[in-house]
Write a protein that holds these residues in place. Sequence first.
Motif, PDB file in Angstrom:
ATOM      1  N   VAL A  78      99.851  13.103 -55.300  1.00 42.35           N
ATOM      2  CA  VAL A  78      98.650  13.178 -54.575  1.00 42.35           C
ATOM      3  C   VAL A  78      98.175  11.743 -54.273  1.00 42.35           C
ATOM      4  N   THR A  79      98.030  10.900 -55.565  1.00 43.08           N
ATOM      5  CA  THR A  79      97.096   9.541 -55.283  1.00 43.08           C
ATOM      6  C   THR A  79      98.104   8.816 -54.282  1.00 43.08           C
ATOM      7  N   LEU A  80      99.383   8.871 -54.468  1.00 37.37           N
ATOM      8  CA  LEU A  80     100.376   7.952 -53.404  1.00 37.37           C
ATOM      9  C   LEU A  80     100.236   8.378 -52.047  1.00 37.37           C
ATOM     10  N   PHE A  81     100.104   9.700 -51.726  1.00 39.20           N
ATOM     11  CA  PHE A  81      99.976  10.369 -50.318  1.00 39.20           C
ATOM     12  C   PHE A  81      98.547   9.814 -50.034  1.00 39.20           C
ATOM     13  N   VAL A  82      97.418   9.753 -50.681  1.00 42.63           N
ATOM     14  CA  VAL A  82      96.239   8.894 -50.139  1.00 42.63           C
ATOM     15  C   VAL A  82      96.181   7.596 -49.875  1.00 42.63           C
ATOM     16  N   VAL A  83      96.886   6.979 -50.902  1.00 48.11           N
ATOM     17  CA  VAL A  83      97.010   5.619 -50.818  1.00 48.11           C
ATOM     18  C   VAL A  83      97.581   4.972 -49.262  1.00 48.11           C
ATOM     19  N   ILE A  84      98.849   5.712 -49.401  1.00 47.67           N
ATOM     20  CA  ILE A  84      99.906   5.402 -48.320  1.00 47.67           C
ATOM     21  C   ILE A  84      99.207   5.856 -46.834  1.00 47.67           C
ATOM     22  N   VAL A  85      98.837   7.081 -46.870  1.00 49.45           N
ATOM     23  CA  VAL A  85      98.309   7.708 -45.409  1.00 49.45           C
ATOM     24  C   VAL A  85      96.852   7.178 -45.325  1.00 49.45           C
ATOM     25  N   GLY A  86      96.049   7.181 -46.255  1.00 46.52           N
ATOM     26  CA  GLY A  86      94.740   6.915 -46.153  1.00 46.52           C
ATOM     27  C   GLY A  86      94.536   5.356 -46.018  1.00 46.52           C
ATOM     28  N   THR A  87      95.281   4.493 -46.544  1.00 42.68           N
ATOM     29  CA  THR A  87      95.158   2.966 -46.142  1.00 42.68           C
ATOM     30  C   THR A  87      95.684   2.476 -44.753  1.00 42.68           C
ATOM     31  N   PHE A  88      96.926   3.222 -44.294  1.00 39.45           N
ATOM     32  CA  PHE A  88      97.136   3.303 -42.890  1.00 39.45           C
ATOM     33  C   PHE A  88      96.074   3.622 -42.051  1.00 39.45           C
ATOM     34  N   PHE A 132      77.486  18.168 -45.499  1.00 42.58           N
ATOM     35  CA  PHE A 132      78.260  17.870 -44.093  1.00 42.58           C
ATOM     36  C   PHE A 132      79.635  17.897 -44.384  1.00 42.58           C
ATOM     37  N   ILE A 133      80.151  17.198 -45.221  1.00 40.07           N
ATOM     38  CA  ILE A 133      81.729  17.352 -45.477  1.00 40.07           C
ATOM     39  C   ILE A 133      82.211  18.660 -45.879  1.00 40.07           C
ATOM     40  N   ASN A 134      81.505  19.095 -46.799  1.00 38.37           N
ATOM     41  CA  ASN A 134      82.301  20.482 -47.451  1.00 38.37           C
ATOM     42  C   ASN A 134      81.960  21.619 -46.347  1.00 38.37           C
ATOM     43  N   ASP A 135      80.627  21.787 -45.627  1.00 33.78           N
ATOM     44  CA  ASP A 135      80.445  22.912 -44.864  1.00 33.78           C
ATOM     45  C   ASP A 135      80.583  22.791 -43.353  1.00 33.78           C
ATOM     46  N   THR A 136      79.970  21.439 -42.887  1.00 36.01           N
ATOM     47  CA  THR A 136      80.154  21.221 -41.506  1.00 36.01           C
ATOM     48  C   THR A 136      81.290  21.007 -40.895  1.00 36.01           C
ATOM     49  N   LEU A 137      81.985  20.018 -41.721  1.00 33.51           N
ATOM     50  CA  LEU A 137      83.370  19.528 -41.411  1.00 33.51           C
ATOM     51  C   LEU A 137      84.506  20.588 -41.877  1.00 33.51           C
ATOM     52  N   GLY A 138      84.153  21.276 -43.059  1.00 28.33           N
ATOM     53  CA  GLY A 138      85.171  22.324 -43.563  1.00 28.33           C
ATOM     54  C   GLY A 138      86.220  21.776 -44.305  1.00 28.33           C
ATOM     55  N   MET A 139      85.672  20.513 -44.931  1.00 33.28           N
ATOM     56  CA  MET A 139      86.989  19.693 -45.665  1.00 33.28           C
ATOM     57  C   MET A 139      86.917  20.255 -47.174  1.00 33.28           C
ATOM     58  N   GLY A 140      86.085  20.918 -47.720  1.00 35.29           N
ATOM     59  CA  GLY A 140      86.171  21.213 -49.104  1.00 35.29           C
ATOM     60  C   GLY A 140      87.271  21.722 -49.546  1.00 35.29           C
ATOM     61  N   ASN A 141      87.693  21.141 -50.831  1.00 32.90           N
ATOM     62  CA  ASN A 141      89.104  21.553 -51.394  1.00 32.90           C
ATOM     63  C   ASN A 141      90.266  21.019 -50.422  1.00 32.90           C
ATOM     64  N   SER A 142      90.175  20.181 -49.739  1.00 33.17           N
ATOM     65  CA  SER A 142      91.184  19.452 -48.717  1.00 33.17           C
ATOM     66  C   SER A 142      91.444  17.850 -49.276  1.00 33.17           C
ATOM     67  N   ILE A 143      92.635  17.446 -49.052  1.00 28.94           N
ATOM     68  CA  ILE A 143      93.055  16.254 -49.456  1.00 28.94           C
ATOM     69  C   ILE A 143      92.369  15.263 -48.526  1.00 28.94           C
ATOM     70  N   MET A 147      90.149  10.925 -47.771  1.00 28.23           N
ATOM     71  CA  MET A 147      90.407   9.899 -46.767  1.00 28.23           C
ATOM     72  C   MET A 147      89.450   9.831 -45.448  1.00 28.23           C
ATOM     73  N   LEU A 148      89.480  11.030 -44.794  1.00 32.11           N
ATOM     74  CA  LEU A 148      88.652  10.795 -43.397  1.00 32.11           C
ATOM     75  C   LEU A 148      87.160  10.353 -43.290  1.00 32.11           C
ATOM     76  N   PRO A 149      86.281  11.120 -44.288  1.00 35.53           N
ATOM     77  CA  PRO A 149      84.772  10.782 -44.266  1.00 35.53           C
ATOM     78  C   PRO A 149      84.631   9.202 -44.541  1.00 35.53           C
ATOM     79  N   GLY A 150      85.550   8.542 -45.391  1.00 38.09           N
ATOM     80  CA  GLY A 150      85.218   6.963 -45.275  1.00 38.09           C
ATOM     81  C   GLY A 150      86.315   6.111 -44.634  1.00 38.09           C
ATOM     82  N   LEU A 151      86.477   6.490 -43.335  1.00 35.88           N
ATOM     83  CA  LEU A 151      87.611   5.908 -42.779  1.00 35.88           C
ATOM     84  C   LEU A 151      87.552   4.520 -42.413  1.00 35.88           C
TER      85      LEU A 151
END
Length: 294
Positions: A78-88, A132-143, A147-151
């Motif tokens: 999970v961390t490698l995915f977040v680091v690679i995709v998120g950093t890109f 906002f992130i959990n309800d409005t954007l619907g990203m609760g319990n999502s990888i 990444m996306l909120p602090g892009l």
Amino acid sequence: MVGKGSLGERIFDKFNIVLLTFIMIITLYPVIYVLFASLSDSNALLAHTGLLFKPLGLNVDAYKAVINNPNIVTGYCVTLFVVIVGTFLNVFVTAISAFVLTRKQFPLNKVLLVFIVFTMYFGGGMIPRYLFINDTLGMGNSIWALMLPGLISTYNLIIMRTNFQSIPDSLEESAKIDGANDITIFFKIILPLSKAIIAVMVLMYGVGHWNAWFDAMLFIRSRDLYPLQIILREILISNSTDSMIASGAGGDIEAIGESIKYATIVVSTVPILCVYPFVQKYFTKGVMIGAVKG
């Protein structure tokens, strides 16, 4: 021919060497201590007090327990995915935003910059952000909530914008004469000339993602989506090493659990330590961009 300098200069240089060596030792020793402790015999480590200058009986049972723990493996993935995709995504979106803010013909660049800088000093707070992130954007319990909120980091955006502004306008003008549009200028002129700052951004965003745990604690509820730092936090703070001990080695449970904590720290730290030397030569150059005007 360069002289040896005055007596005062030589004393000052030696004092600096001694002082910096001392600072290096006290900075490096905690890392060495953790490494030696992770390789030590569990019972000997638990009975030991004071400084540690070598492993207390070479023993790798703690590493076997860490490697055999499925939570560590899942957390790594999970961390490698977040680091690679998120950093890109971080670097790419930050670069595009910085490029837009340097366009003199864009009428809203100054207004946008004011709104962007405003976010450095004022925020909505944790609860509105969670809602906002959990309800409005619907990203609760999502990888993607990791990444996306602090892009975009405002600080990194300003550094990259300053770097882009330092590129001579004549290069863009000559490219436009040859028929290049803004997209071509961005990918074929701006980015190739900004390798140093891009390396710095990769380091900053990558280290940030690797060390991040708070957002995962807020938004992630499934254990199979826990990043490595949440697993490490559980081991160090909640002392949850029982399952690892069961799959690791026999012996005193408290002693083995102590060794496992140190081994987990080493396993979760080594990758980022291996990456840093390859980008450190760009770091000072990148962060100093815009600091000196002349």
